[in-house]
Motif scaffolding. Structure first.
Motif, PDB file in Angstrom:
ATOM      1  N   ALA A 183       0.828  -1.204   0.000  1.00  0.00           N
ATOM      2  CA  ALA A 183       0.000   0.000   0.000  1.00  0.00           C
ATOM      3  C   ALA A 183       0.862   1.254   0.000  1.00  0.00           C
ATOM      4  O   ALA A 183       1.884   1.317   0.686  1.00  0.00           O
ATOM      5  CB  ALA A 183      -0.921  -0.003   1.220  1.00  0.00           C
ATOM      6  N   ARG A 184       0.432   2.240  -0.771  1.00  0.00           N
ATOM      7  CA  ARG A 184       1.159   3.518  -0.860  1.00  0.00           C
ATOM      8  C   ARG A 184       0.246   4.660  -0.412  1.00  0.00           C
ATOM      9  O   ARG A 184      -0.987   4.532  -0.454  1.00  0.00           O
ATOM     10  CB  ARG A 184       1.602   3.764  -2.309  1.00  0.00           C
ATOM     11  N   PRO A 185       0.845   5.783  -0.014  1.00  0.00           N
ATOM     12  CA  PRO A 185       0.027   6.935   0.383  1.00  0.00           C
ATOM     13  C   PRO A 185      -0.966   7.331  -0.704  1.00  0.00           C
ATOM     14  O   PRO A 185      -0.631   7.345  -1.900  1.00  0.00           O
ATOM     15  CB  PRO A 185       1.065   8.040   0.614  1.00  0.00           C
ATOM     16  N   ALA A 186      -2.198   7.594  -0.282  1.00  0.00           N
ATOM     17  CA  ALA A 186      -3.299   8.047  -1.138  1.00  0.00           C
ATOM     18  C   ALA A 186      -3.918   6.958  -2.004  1.00  0.00           C
ATOM     19  O   ALA A 186      -4.918   7.203  -2.687  1.00  0.00           O
ATOM     20  CB  ALA A 186      -2.876   9.216  -2.025  1.00  0.00           C
ATOM     21  N   GLN A 187      -3.362   5.745  -1.988  1.00  0.00           N
ATOM     22  CA  GLN A 187      -4.015   4.661  -2.715  1.00  0.00           C
ATOM     23  C   GLN A 187      -5.277   4.222  -1.982  1.00  0.00           C
ATOM     24  O   GLN A 187      -5.394   4.362  -0.767  1.00  0.00           O
ATOM     25  CB  GLN A 187      -3.071   3.463  -2.857  1.00  0.00           C
ATOM     26  N   LYS A 188      -6.213   3.668  -2.740  1.00  0.00           N
ATOM     27  CA  LYS A 188      -7.451   3.138  -2.169  1.00  0.00           C
ATOM     28  C   LYS A 188      -7.344   1.611  -2.116  1.00  0.00           C
ATOM     29  O   LYS A 188      -7.114   0.968  -3.145  1.00  0.00           O
ATOM     30  CB  LYS A 188      -8.664   3.564  -2.993  1.00  0.00           C
ATOM     31  N   ILE A 189      -7.531   1.053  -0.920  1.00  0.00           N
ATOM     32  CA  ILE A 189      -7.384  -0.377  -0.705  1.00  0.00           C
ATOM     33  C   ILE A 189      -8.699  -0.938  -0.165  1.00  0.00           C
ATOM     34  O   ILE A 189      -9.268  -0.401   0.790  1.00  0.00           O
ATOM     35  CB  ILE A 189      -6.273  -0.681   0.326  1.00  0.00           C
ATOM     36  N   LEU A 190      -9.181  -2.014  -0.772  1.00  0.00           N
ATOM     37  CA  LEU A 190     -10.328  -2.737  -0.236  1.00  0.00           C
ATOM     38  C   LEU A 190      -9.821  -3.951   0.527  1.00  0.00           C
ATOM     39  O   LEU A 190      -9.132  -4.803  -0.034  1.00  0.00           O
ATOM     40  CB  LEU A 190     -11.266  -3.196  -1.362  1.00  0.00           C
ATOM     41  N   ASP A 191     -10.164  -4.011   1.811  1.00  0.00           N
ATOM     42  CA  ASP A 191      -9.807  -5.155   2.652  1.00  0.00           C
ATOM     43  C   ASP A 191     -11.086  -5.934   2.918  1.00  0.00           C
ATOM     44  O   ASP A 191     -11.861  -5.603   3.810  1.00  0.00           O
ATOM     45  CB  ASP A 191      -9.172  -4.667   3.956  1.00  0.00           C
ATOM     46  N   LEU A 192     -11.304  -6.960   2.112  1.00  0.00           N
ATOM     47  CA  LEU A 192     -12.537  -7.735   2.195  1.00  0.00           C
ATOM     48  C   LEU A 192     -12.411  -8.830   3.257  1.00  0.00           C
ATOM     49  O   LEU A 192     -11.319  -9.351   3.481  1.00  0.00           O
ATOM     50  CB  LEU A 192     -12.834  -8.349   0.831  1.00  0.00           C
ATOM     51  N   ALA A 193     -13.534  -9.164   3.889  1.00  0.00           N
ATOM     52  CA  ALA A 193     -13.530 -10.108   5.011  1.00  0.00           C
ATOM     53  C   ALA A 193     -12.603  -9.597   6.110  1.00  0.00           C
ATOM     54  O   ALA A 193     -11.847 -10.356   6.711  1.00  0.00           O
ATOM     55  CB  ALA A 193     -13.149 -11.514   4.570  1.00  0.00           C
ATOM     56  N   ALA A 194     -12.671  -8.300   6.360  1.00  0.00           N
ATOM     57  CA  ALA A 194     -11.747  -7.647   7.282  1.00  0.00           C
ATOM     58  C   ALA A 194     -12.065  -7.928   8.746  1.00  0.00           C
ATOM     59  O   ALA A 194     -11.264  -7.606   9.617  1.00  0.00           O
ATOM     60  CB  ALA A 194     -11.754  -6.137   7.042  1.00  0.00           C
ATOM     61  N   GLY A 195     -13.235  -8.496   9.025  1.00  0.00           N
ATOM     62  CA  GLY A 195     -13.576  -8.820  10.407  1.00  0.00           C
ATOM     63  C   GLY A 195     -13.607  -7.593  11.289  1.00  0.00           C
ATOM     64  O   GLY A 195     -14.308  -6.619  11.007  1.00  0.00           O
ATOM     65  N   THR A 196     -12.790  -7.582  12.328  1.00  0.00           N
ATOM     66  CA  THR A 196     -12.758  -6.462  13.270  1.00  0.00           C
ATOM     67  C   THR A 196     -11.891  -5.304  12.781  1.00  0.00           C
ATOM     68  O   THR A 196     -11.762  -4.300  13.480  1.00  0.00           O
ATOM     69  CB  THR A 196     -12.240  -6.931  14.639  1.00  0.00           C
TER      70      THR A 196
ATOM     71  N   CYS B 214     -14.217  -4.234   4.796  1.00  0.00           N
ATOM     72  CA  CYS B 214     -15.563  -4.680   4.437  1.00  0.00           C
ATOM     73  C   CYS B 214     -15.780  -6.113   4.926  1.00  0.00           C
ATOM     74  O   CYS B 214     -14.904  -6.965   4.772  1.00  0.00           O
ATOM     75  CB  CYS B 214     -15.734  -4.597   2.919  1.00  0.00           C
ATOM     76  N   ASP B 215     -16.954  -6.365   5.507  1.00  0.00           N
ATOM     77  CA  ASP B 215     -17.272  -7.702   6.006  1.00  0.00           C
ATOM     78  C   ASP B 215     -18.785  -7.858   6.024  1.00  0.00           C
ATOM     79  O   ASP B 215     -19.516  -6.866   6.090  1.00  0.00           O
ATOM     80  CB  ASP B 215     -16.704  -7.893   7.417  1.00  0.00           C
ATOM     81  N   PHE B 216     -19.259  -9.110   5.944  1.00  0.00           N
ATOM     82  CA  PHE B 216     -20.711  -9.311   5.987  1.00  0.00           C
ATOM     83  C   PHE B 216     -21.203  -9.753   7.356  1.00  0.00           C
ATOM     84  O   PHE B 216     -22.395  -9.977   7.538  1.00  0.00           O
ATOM     85  CB  PHE B 216     -21.193 -10.237   4.883  1.00  0.00           C
TER      86      PHE B 216
END
Length: 231
Positions: free
Chosen positions: A49-62, A79-81
Motif C-alpha cells: 500500500a502507498r500513500p493516497a491509494q485506495k485499498i479494499l480489505d474484504l472479510a476484514a472482520g474487526t 468490508c465484512d458481511f
C-alpha cells in the motif's frame, strides 16, 4: 452450520462469525500458534500500500488486518458481511470506515480500488468465482489482488501431521478458548475441502486476473496468491 460439506448459506456463515467476534483475533492467535501475525505481515508486503491509494480489505472482520494499510498512508475500506465483527471492530477502531458488504455483491462502483485483498475469508464465500469477479470489477485497470488463504502443505509427511492437528487437536483447543467451538470445527473442515494452490490460481485466471502467481507460507499451510487486472 457446522459441516463444511453443506452449502454455505451467507446468513449462517455471518451468524457463525457474529458469535465469535469478541474473541476472534485472540482465538486465531492461539490456534495458529502465533503464525497469523507473520502471515498478515506478508499480506501487507504483497499489497504494498502507498500513500493516497485506495485499498479494499474484504472479510476484514474487526479491522485488525486493515491497520497496516492505514499505517502506510493508504485509504482503506474494511468490508465484512458479519455485523457482529463490524460492531466489535468499531469499538476498537472507531476511525476506520467499516462497511457491511457481501463478497458476491460488493457495494462499490467499477474500478475504484488500486488494490483489493482478502485474508482467510474467500473460503467462506458461497460462490468463489463470483467473488473473484467482483473483486476484479471494483479494481482499477492495472490494479492488483492479494489473497491469503489456508491451503495444503506441499510435503506429504507434514500434511498428514497438519491434518491430524486440524481434526483432532483444534476442536478441543477451540472449546477452551472460543465462545463457539463448532465454528472452528467448520473452519477446520472447510480448510480440508478448499482447492490446492494451482486450483485457486486457475479460478483467479478464470475470473479475468492475469500474472497470477502464489507463494507458500509455513510449508503451504497458507498460500499467498497474487494477480493483476489488465491495464
Amino acid at each position: 452450520m457446522t459441516r463444511a460439506t453443506l452449502d454455505k448459506q451467507p446468513h449462517e456463515v455471518a451468524s457463525m462469525f457474529d458469535d465469535v467476534a469478541a474473541n476472534y483475533d485472540l482465538t486465531n492467535d492461539v490456534l495458529s500458534l502465533g503464525q497469523d501475525r507473520r502471515w498478515r505481515k506478508e499480506v501487507a508486503k504483497a499489497v504494498d500500500a502507498r500513500p493516497a491509494q485506495k485499498i479494499l480489505d474484504l472479510a476484514a472482520g474487526t479491522g485488525t488486518s486493515s491497520l497496516p494499510f492505514t499505517a502506510a498512508g493508504a485509504y482503506v475500506v474494511p468490508c465484512d458481511f458479519s455485523l457482529g465483527m463490524l460492531r466489535e471492530g468499531k469499538k476498537r477502531h472507531p476511525w476506520l470506515p467499516l462497511t457491511a458488504g457481501d463478497a458476491t455483491r460488493l457495494p462499490f462502483a467499477d474500478g475504484v480500488f488500486d488494490a483489493v485483498t482478502i485474508s482467510f475469508g474467500l473460503r467462506n464465500v458461497q460462490d468463489t468465482g463470483r467473488a473473484l469477479r467482483e473483486l476484479y470489477r471494483v479494481t482499477k485497470p492495472g490494479g492488483r489482488v492479494v489473497i491469503c488463504e489456508f491451503s495444503h502443505p506441499t510435503w506429504a509427511p507434514f500434511r498428514t501431521v497438519y491434518e491430524e492437528y486440524l481434526m483432532r487437536a483444534l476442536p478441543p483447543v477451540a472449546r477452551a478458548v472460543s465462545s463457539n467451538p463448532d465454528a472452528y470445527v467448520y473452519l477446520a473442515e472447510s480448510i480440508q475441502s478448499w482447492p490446492d494452490q494451482p486450483g485457486l490460481a486457475r479460478q483467479l485466471q478464470q475470473a479475468g486476473w492475469s500474472q497470477v502467481a502464489w507463494r507458500n507460507l509455513s510449508g503451504g499451510i497458507v498460500a499467498l496468491h497474487r494477480g493483476t487486472k489488465k491495464a
